[in-house]
Design a protein around this motif. Structure first.
Motif, PDB file in Angstrom:
ATOM      1  N   GLY A 173      46.164  13.331  36.014  1.00 48.89           N
ATOM      2  CA  GLY A 173      47.236  12.459  36.470  1.00 48.89           C
ATOM      3  C   GLY A 173      47.174  12.347  37.978  1.00 48.89           C
ATOM      4  N   ILE A 174      46.829  11.161  38.473  1.00 41.64           N
ATOM      5  CA  ILE A 174      46.739  10.954  39.925  1.00 41.64           C
ATOM      6  C   ILE A 174      48.125  10.532  40.398  1.00 41.64           C
ATOM      7  N   LEU A 175      48.941  11.519  40.674  1.00 40.91           N
ATOM      8  CA  LEU A 175      50.341  11.267  40.998  1.00 40.91           C
ATOM      9  C   LEU A 175      50.538  11.046  42.486  1.00 40.91           C
ATOM     10  N   PHE A 176      51.228   9.962  42.810  1.00 41.70           N
ATOM     11  CA  PHE A 176      51.637   9.739  44.189  1.00 41.70           C
ATOM     12  C   PHE A 176      52.869  10.601  44.463  1.00 41.70           C
ATOM     13  N   ASN A 177      53.278  10.679  45.719  1.00 41.28           N
ATOM     14  CA  ASN A 177      54.342  11.601  46.110  1.00 41.28           C
ATOM     15  C   ASN A 177      55.554  11.459  45.201  1.00 41.28           C
ATOM     16  N   HIS A 178      56.055  12.569  44.718  1.00 44.22           N
ATOM     17  CA  HIS A 178      57.258  12.553  43.878  1.00 44.22           C
ATOM     18  C   HIS A 178      58.137  13.718  44.310  1.00 44.22           C
ATOM     19  N   GLU A 179      59.405  13.419  44.494  1.00 42.39           N
ATOM     20  CA  GLU A 179      60.336  14.321  45.155  1.00 42.39           C
ATOM     21  C   GLU A 179      61.557  14.575  44.272  1.00 42.39           C
ATOM     22  N   SER A 180      62.413  15.471  44.728  1.00 39.19           N
ATOM     23  CA  SER A 180      63.652  15.789  44.009  1.00 39.19           C
ATOM     24  C   SER A 180      64.413  16.827  44.822  1.00 39.19           C
ATOM     25  N   PRO A 181      65.630  17.173  44.401  1.00 38.10           N
ATOM     26  CA  PRO A 181      66.333  18.277  45.059  1.00 38.10           C
ATOM     27  C   PRO A 181      65.619  19.617  44.907  1.00 38.10           C
ATOM     28  N   ARG A 182      64.641  19.716  44.022  1.00 39.19           N
ATOM     29  CA  ARG A 182      63.871  20.953  43.858  1.00 39.19           C
ATOM     30  C   ARG A 182      62.586  20.956  44.689  1.00 39.19           C
ATOM     31  N   ARG A 183      62.363  19.946  45.495  1.00 38.71           N
ATOM     32  CA  ARG A 183      61.165  19.891  46.332  1.00 38.71           C
ATOM     33  C   ARG A 183      61.189  21.044  47.315  1.00 38.71           C
ATOM     34  N   GLY A 184      60.020  21.583  47.633  1.00 43.45           N
ATOM     35  CA  GLY A 184      59.920  22.667  48.596  1.00 43.45           C
ATOM     36  C   GLY A 184      60.500  22.272  49.945  1.00 43.45           C
ATOM     37  N   GLU A 185      61.110  23.223  50.628  1.00 42.48           N
ATOM     38  CA  GLU A 185      61.844  22.926  51.857  1.00 42.48           C
ATOM     39  C   GLU A 185      60.944  22.584  53.042  1.00 42.48           C
ATOM     40  N   ASN A 186      59.621  22.849  52.921  1.00 44.41           N
ATOM     41  CA  ASN A 186      58.725  22.516  54.025  1.00 44.41           C
ATOM     42  C   ASN A 186      58.012  21.177  53.821  1.00 44.41           C
ATOM     43  N   PHE A 187      58.379  20.431  52.773  1.00 45.52           N
ATOM     44  CA  PHE A 187      57.865  19.076  52.593  1.00 45.52           C
ATOM     45  C   PHE A 187      58.804  18.099  53.300  1.00 45.52           C
TER      46      PHE A 187
END
Length: 324
Positions: A173-187
Protein backbone atom coordinates in the motif's frame (compact mmCIF):
# COMPACT_ATOMS: atom_id res chain seq x y z
CA UNK A 1 -11.47 -17.47 12.52
CA UNK A 2 -9.33 -14.95 10.64
CA UNK A 3 -6.08 -14.33 12.49
CA UNK A 4 -4.02 -11.17 11.87
CA UNK A 5 -0.41 -10.50 12.85
CA UNK A 6 0.47 -6.79 13.01
CA UNK A 7 3.94 -5.32 13.40
CA UNK A 8 3.84 -1.73 14.63
CA UNK A 9 0.59 -2.42 16.48
CA UNK A 10 1.23 0.34 19.04
CA UNK A 11 1.57 3.02 16.35
CA UNK A 12 -1.11 5.24 14.85
CA UNK A 13 -2.03 2.90 11.99
CA UNK A 14 -1.57 -0.24 14.06
CA UNK A 15 -4.04 0.92 16.69
CA UNK A 16 -6.73 1.90 14.18
CA UNK A 17 -6.22 -1.32 12.20
CA UNK A 18 -6.50 -3.37 15.39
CA UNK A 19 -9.83 -1.73 16.25
CA UNK A 20 -11.10 -2.32 12.72
CA UNK A 21 -10.11 -6.00 12.64
CA UNK A 22 -11.45 -6.74 16.12
CA UNK A 23 -14.78 -5.24 15.05
CA UNK A 24 -14.75 -7.67 12.13
CA UNK A 25 -14.27 -10.63 14.47
CA UNK A 26 -10.57 -11.21 13.86
CA UNK A 27 -8.14 -12.60 16.39
CA UNK A 28 -5.32 -10.03 16.43
CA UNK A 29 -1.69 -10.65 17.37
CA UNK A 30 0.67 -7.71 17.68
CA UNK A 31 4.46 -7.38 17.77
CA UNK A 32 5.76 -5.06 20.51
CA UNK A 33 9.36 -4.19 21.30
CA UNK A 34 10.63 -4.85 24.81
CA UNK A 35 11.53 -1.65 26.65
CA UNK A 36 11.91 -0.51 30.23
CA UNK A 37 8.71 1.54 29.99
CA UNK A 38 5.46 0.57 28.31
CA UNK A 39 4.43 2.57 25.24
CA UNK A 40 0.98 1.18 24.49
CA UNK A 41 -1.25 4.19 25.11
CA UNK A 42 -2.91 3.91 21.68
CA UNK A 43 -4.16 0.39 22.38
CA UNK A 44 -4.64 0.52 26.17
CA UNK A 45 -8.41 0.77 25.71
CA UNK A 46 -8.37 -2.63 23.95
CA UNK A 47 -6.47 -4.45 26.70
CA UNK A 48 -9.50 -6.38 27.96
CA UNK A 49 -10.33 -7.94 24.60
CA UNK A 50 -9.67 -11.68 24.72
CA UNK A 51 -9.02 -11.73 20.94
CA UNK A 52 -6.04 -9.38 21.24
CA UNK A 53 -2.63 -10.90 21.99
CA UNK A 54 0.71 -9.08 22.22
CA UNK A 55 4.12 -10.69 21.66
CA UNK A 56 7.57 -9.33 22.37
CA UNK A 57 9.76 -9.20 19.29
CA UNK A 58 11.56 -6.97 16.80
CA UNK A 59 11.93 -6.68 13.04
CA UNK A 60 15.71 -6.91 13.55
CA UNK A 61 15.35 -10.45 14.96
CA UNK A 62 14.84 -12.89 12.09
CA UNK A 63 14.77 -16.06 14.18
CA UNK A 64 12.18 -14.57 16.52
CA UNK A 65 9.98 -13.64 13.56
CA UNK A 66 10.12 -17.18 12.18
CA UNK A 67 9.11 -18.59 15.55
CA UNK A 68 6.26 -16.12 15.95
CA UNK A 69 4.82 -16.74 12.49
CA UNK A 70 4.91 -20.49 13.07
CA UNK A 71 3.31 -20.11 16.49
CA UNK A 72 0.58 -17.63 15.53
CA UNK A 73 -0.28 -19.19 12.13
CA UNK A 74 -1.77 -15.93 10.81
CA UNK A 75 -4.12 -15.68 7.86
CA UNK A 76 -3.06 -12.06 7.28
CA UNK A 77 0.17 -10.23 8.14
CA UNK A 78 0.35 -6.42 8.21
CA UNK A 79 3.88 -5.03 8.31
CA UNK A 80 3.41 -1.55 9.77
CA UNK A 81 6.52 -1.56 11.97
CA UNK A 82 9.26 0.89 10.94
CA UNK A 83 11.52 3.75 11.85
CA UNK A 84 9.06 6.12 10.24
CA UNK A 85 10.40 9.63 10.83
CA UNK A 86 12.07 11.10 7.74
CA UNK A 87 14.28 13.64 9.54
CA UNK A 88 15.45 11.00 12.05
CA UNK A 89 16.42 8.69 9.17
CA UNK A 90 19.19 11.13 8.21
CA UNK A 91 20.56 10.84 11.75
CA UNK A 92 20.03 7.05 12.06
CA UNK A 93 20.38 5.67 8.52
CA UNK A 94 21.77 2.28 9.55
CA UNK A 95 18.98 1.56 12.02
CA UNK A 96 16.39 2.84 9.54
CA UNK A 97 17.62 0.46 6.83
CA UNK A 98 17.92 -2.51 9.19
CA UNK A 99 14.38 -2.06 10.48
CA UNK A 100 12.57 -0.92 7.35
CA UNK A 101 14.39 -2.72 4.53
CA UNK A 102 15.94 -5.84 6.02
CA UNK A 103 13.15 -6.10 8.61
CA UNK A 104 10.63 -6.52 5.79
CA UNK A 105 12.86 -9.12 4.15
CA UNK A 106 13.14 -11.02 7.44
CA UNK A 107 9.37 -11.06 7.85
CA UNK A 108 8.74 -12.19 4.28
CA UNK A 109 11.34 -14.93 4.67
CA UNK A 110 9.73 -16.01 7.95
CA UNK A 111 6.43 -16.44 6.10
CA UNK A 112 8.08 -18.31 3.22
CA UNK A 113 10.14 -20.56 5.52
CA UNK A 114 7.11 -21.40 7.66
CA UNK A 115 5.13 -22.54 4.62
CA UNK A 116 2.14 -20.40 5.63
CA UNK A 117 -0.35 -19.44 2.94
CA UNK A 118 -1.14 -16.14 4.66
CA UNK A 119 -1.60 -12.82 2.89
CA UNK A 120 1.00 -10.08 3.43
CA UNK A 121 0.57 -6.30 3.50
CA UNK A 122 3.61 -4.03 3.25
CA UNK A 123 3.33 -0.40 4.37
CA UNK A 124 4.98 1.48 1.53
CA UNK A 125 5.02 5.27 1.42
CA UNK A 126 4.70 8.28 -0.86
CA UNK A 127 8.22 9.27 0.27
CA UNK A 128 9.47 6.72 -2.28
CA UNK A 129 8.44 9.19 -5.02
CA UNK A 130 10.63 11.91 -3.53
CA UNK A 131 11.55 14.46 -6.18
CA UNK A 132 9.38 13.00 -8.95
CA UNK A 133 6.80 15.66 -9.92
CA UNK A 134 3.16 15.12 -8.90
CA UNK A 135 0.61 13.74 -9.36
CA UNK A 136 2.03 10.34 -8.41
CA UNK A 137 0.41 6.93 -8.95
CA UNK A 138 1.42 3.25 -9.13
CA UNK A 139 3.27 3.79 -12.44
CA UNK A 140 5.21 6.90 -11.39
CA UNK A 141 9.01 6.68 -11.27
CA UNK A 142 10.48 6.47 -7.77
CA UNK A 143 13.19 8.92 -6.63
CA UNK A 144 13.46 8.88 -2.82
CA UNK A 145 15.18 11.81 -1.11
CA UNK A 146 15.95 10.36 2.32
CA UNK A 147 17.30 7.18 3.95
CA UNK A 148 13.71 6.55 5.04
CA UNK A 149 12.35 6.77 1.50
CA UNK A 150 15.18 4.62 0.15
CA UNK A 151 14.71 1.97 2.85
CA UNK A 152 11.00 1.79 2.11
CA UNK A 153 11.70 1.48 -1.60
CA UNK A 154 13.87 -1.59 -1.03
CA UNK A 155 11.12 -3.09 1.14
CA UNK A 156 8.59 -2.30 -1.59
CA UNK A 157 10.61 -4.08 -4.27
CA UNK A 158 11.42 -7.10 -2.12
CA UNK A 159 7.68 -7.48 -1.47
CA UNK A 160 7.08 -7.53 -5.22
CA UNK A 161 9.95 -10.01 -5.61
CA UNK A 162 8.49 -12.46 -3.08
CA UNK A 163 5.13 -12.19 -4.83
CA UNK A 164 6.69 -12.97 -8.20
CA UNK A 165 9.30 -15.49 -7.08
CA UNK A 166 7.36 -17.52 -4.52
CA UNK A 167 3.71 -16.85 -5.37
CA UNK A 168 3.01 -15.11 -2.05
CA UNK A 169 -0.15 -13.04 -1.81
CA UNK A 170 1.93 -9.95 -1.04
CA UNK A 171 0.78 -6.38 -1.63
CA UNK A 172 2.17 -2.91 -1.01
CA UNK A 173 0.00 0.00 0.00
CA UNK A 174 1.68 3.19 -1.20
CA UNK A 175 0.04 5.46 1.32
CA UNK A 176 0.36 9.21 1.17
CA UNK A 177 0.52 11.14 4.44
CA UNK A 178 -2.31 10.20 6.78
CA UNK A 179 -2.82 11.81 10.15
CA UNK A 180 -5.05 11.70 13.23
CA UNK A 181 -5.10 12.66 16.91
CA UNK A 182 -2.94 9.54 17.43
CA UNK A 183 -0.16 10.81 15.15
CA UNK A 184 3.27 10.95 16.78
CA UNK A 185 4.01 14.29 18.42
CA UNK A 186 7.19 14.87 16.38
CA UNK A 187 5.37 14.77 13.03
CA UNK A 188 4.61 18.22 11.63
CA UNK A 189 0.80 18.04 11.61
CA UNK A 190 0.57 16.92 15.22
CA UNK A 191 3.29 19.36 16.21
CA UNK A 192 1.18 22.15 14.73
CA UNK A 193 -2.12 21.12 16.34
CA UNK A 194 -0.54 20.53 19.74
CA UNK A 195 1.20 23.90 19.41
CA UNK A 196 -2.10 25.61 18.63
CA UNK A 197 -3.73 24.02 21.68
CA UNK A 198 -0.86 25.15 23.93
CA UNK A 199 -0.86 28.71 22.55
CA UNK A 200 -4.63 29.02 22.94
CA UNK A 201 -4.30 27.80 26.54
CA UNK A 202 -1.65 30.45 27.22
CA UNK A 203 1.13 27.95 27.92
CA UNK A 204 3.42 29.26 25.19
CA UNK A 205 3.41 31.93 22.50
CA UNK A 206 5.51 30.49 19.67
CA UNK A 207 5.75 27.40 17.48
CA UNK A 208 9.00 26.58 15.68
CA UNK A 209 8.73 24.93 12.25
CA UNK A 210 10.92 24.19 9.25
CA UNK A 211 9.91 24.35 5.59
CA UNK A 212 6.44 25.90 5.26
CA UNK A 213 6.35 25.52 1.47
CA UNK A 214 6.42 21.71 1.35
CA UNK A 215 3.14 20.38 -0.09
CA UNK A 216 1.59 17.13 1.05
CA UNK A 217 -1.51 15.04 0.40
CA UNK A 218 -2.86 14.58 3.95
CA UNK A 219 -5.66 12.11 4.73
CA UNK A 220 -7.30 10.59 7.79
CA UNK A 221 -5.64 7.45 9.18
CA UNK A 222 -8.80 5.49 10.18
CA UNK A 223 -9.95 5.62 6.55
CA UNK A 224 -6.57 4.41 5.29
CA UNK A 225 -6.45 1.24 7.42
CA UNK A 226 -9.71 0.18 5.76
CA UNK A 227 -7.87 0.40 2.43
CA UNK A 228 -5.09 -1.81 3.80
CA UNK A 229 -7.64 -4.49 4.65
CA UNK A 230 -9.39 -4.14 1.30
CA UNK A 231 -6.12 -4.83 -0.54
CA UNK A 232 -5.88 -8.22 1.17
CA UNK A 233 -9.50 -9.08 0.27
CA UNK A 234 -8.91 -8.62 -3.47
CA UNK A 235 -8.89 -11.66 -5.74
CA UNK A 236 -5.30 -11.04 -6.85
CA UNK A 237 -2.38 -9.34 -5.07
CA UNK A 238 -1.38 -5.93 -6.40
CA UNK A 239 -0.02 -2.57 -5.26
CA UNK A 240 -2.21 0.48 -4.65
CA UNK A 241 -1.82 4.19 -3.95
CA UNK A 242 -4.08 5.57 -1.21
CA UNK A 243 -4.43 9.36 -1.25
CA UNK A 244 -6.98 12.18 -1.13
CA UNK A 245 -5.92 13.79 -4.42
CA UNK A 246 -5.60 17.19 -2.72
CA UNK A 247 -2.31 18.91 -1.99
CA UNK A 248 -1.82 21.52 0.73
CA UNK A 249 1.30 23.27 1.99
CA UNK A 250 2.47 23.18 5.58
CA UNK A 251 1.62 26.89 5.61
CA UNK A 252 -2.00 26.15 4.60
CA UNK A 253 -2.30 23.46 7.27
CA UNK A 254 -0.96 25.98 9.81
CA UNK A 255 -3.42 28.62 8.72
CA UNK A 256 -6.38 26.22 9.02
CA UNK A 257 -5.30 24.98 12.45
CA UNK A 258 -4.64 28.44 13.93
CA UNK A 259 -7.72 30.08 12.44
CA UNK A 260 -9.90 27.29 13.86
CA UNK A 261 -8.65 28.39 17.30
CA UNK A 262 -9.25 32.07 16.54
CA UNK A 263 -5.54 32.79 16.11
CA UNK A 264 -3.35 34.27 13.38
CA UNK A 265 -0.57 31.80 12.60
CA UNK A 266 1.80 34.58 11.50
CA UNK A 267 1.79 35.96 15.05
CA UNK A 268 3.15 32.71 16.49
CA UNK A 269 5.08 30.60 13.93
CA UNK A 270 8.86 31.01 13.92
CA UNK A 271 11.18 29.42 11.38
CA UNK A 272 14.00 27.20 12.66
CA UNK A 273 16.62 25.73 10.29
CA UNK A 274 16.99 22.76 12.63
CA UNK A 275 13.75 21.31 11.25
CA UNK A 276 14.84 21.49 7.61
CA UNK A 277 15.76 18.23 5.86
CA UNK A 278 19.16 17.89 4.14
CA UNK A 279 17.25 17.10 0.93
CA UNK A 280 13.63 18.18 0.72
CA UNK A 281 10.64 16.58 -0.97
CA UNK A 282 8.80 19.58 -2.38
CA UNK A 283 5.43 18.13 -3.36
CA UNK A 284 3.55 14.86 -2.92
CA UNK A 285 0.09 14.53 -4.45
CA UNK A 286 -1.46 11.11 -4.94
CA UNK A 287 -3.72 9.69 -7.63
CA UNK A 288 -5.80 6.90 -6.04
CA UNK A 289 -7.85 6.10 -9.17
CA UNK A 290 -6.77 2.45 -9.12
CA UNK A 291 -7.86 1.92 -5.50
CA UNK A 292 -11.16 3.66 -6.16
CA UNK A 293 -11.80 1.58 -9.30
CA UNK A 294 -10.63 -1.85 -8.10
CA UNK A 295 -11.24 -1.70 -4.34
CA UNK A 296 -14.03 0.85 -4.00
CA UNK A 297 -11.83 2.83 -1.59
CA UNK A 298 -11.99 6.61 -1.44
CA UNK A 299 -10.75 9.20 1.05
CA UNK A 300 -13.48 11.26 2.68
CA UNK A 301 -11.55 13.55 5.06
CA UNK A 302 -9.02 15.98 3.61
CA UNK A 303 -6.29 18.13 5.10
CA UNK A 304 -8.03 21.28 6.26
CA UNK A 305 -10.90 19.41 7.93
CA UNK A 306 -8.28 17.16 9.49
CA UNK A 307 -6.41 20.17 10.89
CA UNK A 308 -9.56 21.35 12.65
CA UNK A 309 -10.38 17.85 13.92
CA UNK A 310 -6.88 17.46 15.39
CA UNK A 311 -6.91 20.91 17.02
CA UNK A 312 -10.17 20.06 18.78
CA UNK A 313 -8.75 16.74 19.99
CA UNK A 314 -5.46 18.22 21.23
CA UNK A 315 -7.28 21.10 22.93
CA UNK A 316 -9.60 18.70 24.75
CA UNK A 317 -6.66 16.50 25.78
CA UNK A 318 -4.71 19.50 27.09
CA UNK A 319 -7.72 20.84 28.98
CA UNK A 320 -8.22 17.47 30.66
CA UNK A 321 -4.53 17.29 31.53
CA UNK A 322 -4.58 20.79 33.07
CA UNK A 323 -7.62 19.89 35.19
CA UNK A 324 -5.81 16.86 36.54
Amino acid sequence: MNRAFITGITGQDGSYLTEFLLDKGYEVHGLVRRSSTLNRSRIDHLAGNDRLHLHYGDLTDGVGLVNLVRSIEPTEVYNLGAQSHVKVSFEMPDYTASTNSIGTLRLLEAIRASGMSCKFYQASTSEMFGSTPPPQNEDTTFHPRSPYGASKLQAHWVTINYREAYGLFAVSGILFNHESPRRGENFVTRKITRGVAAIRAGLTDTLELGNLDATRDWGYAPEYVVGMWQMLQADEPDDYVLATGEGHSVRAFCEAAFSHAGLNWQDHVVHNDMYERPSEVDALLGDATKARTHLGWEAKTTALDLARLMVDSDSAELEMSLKK
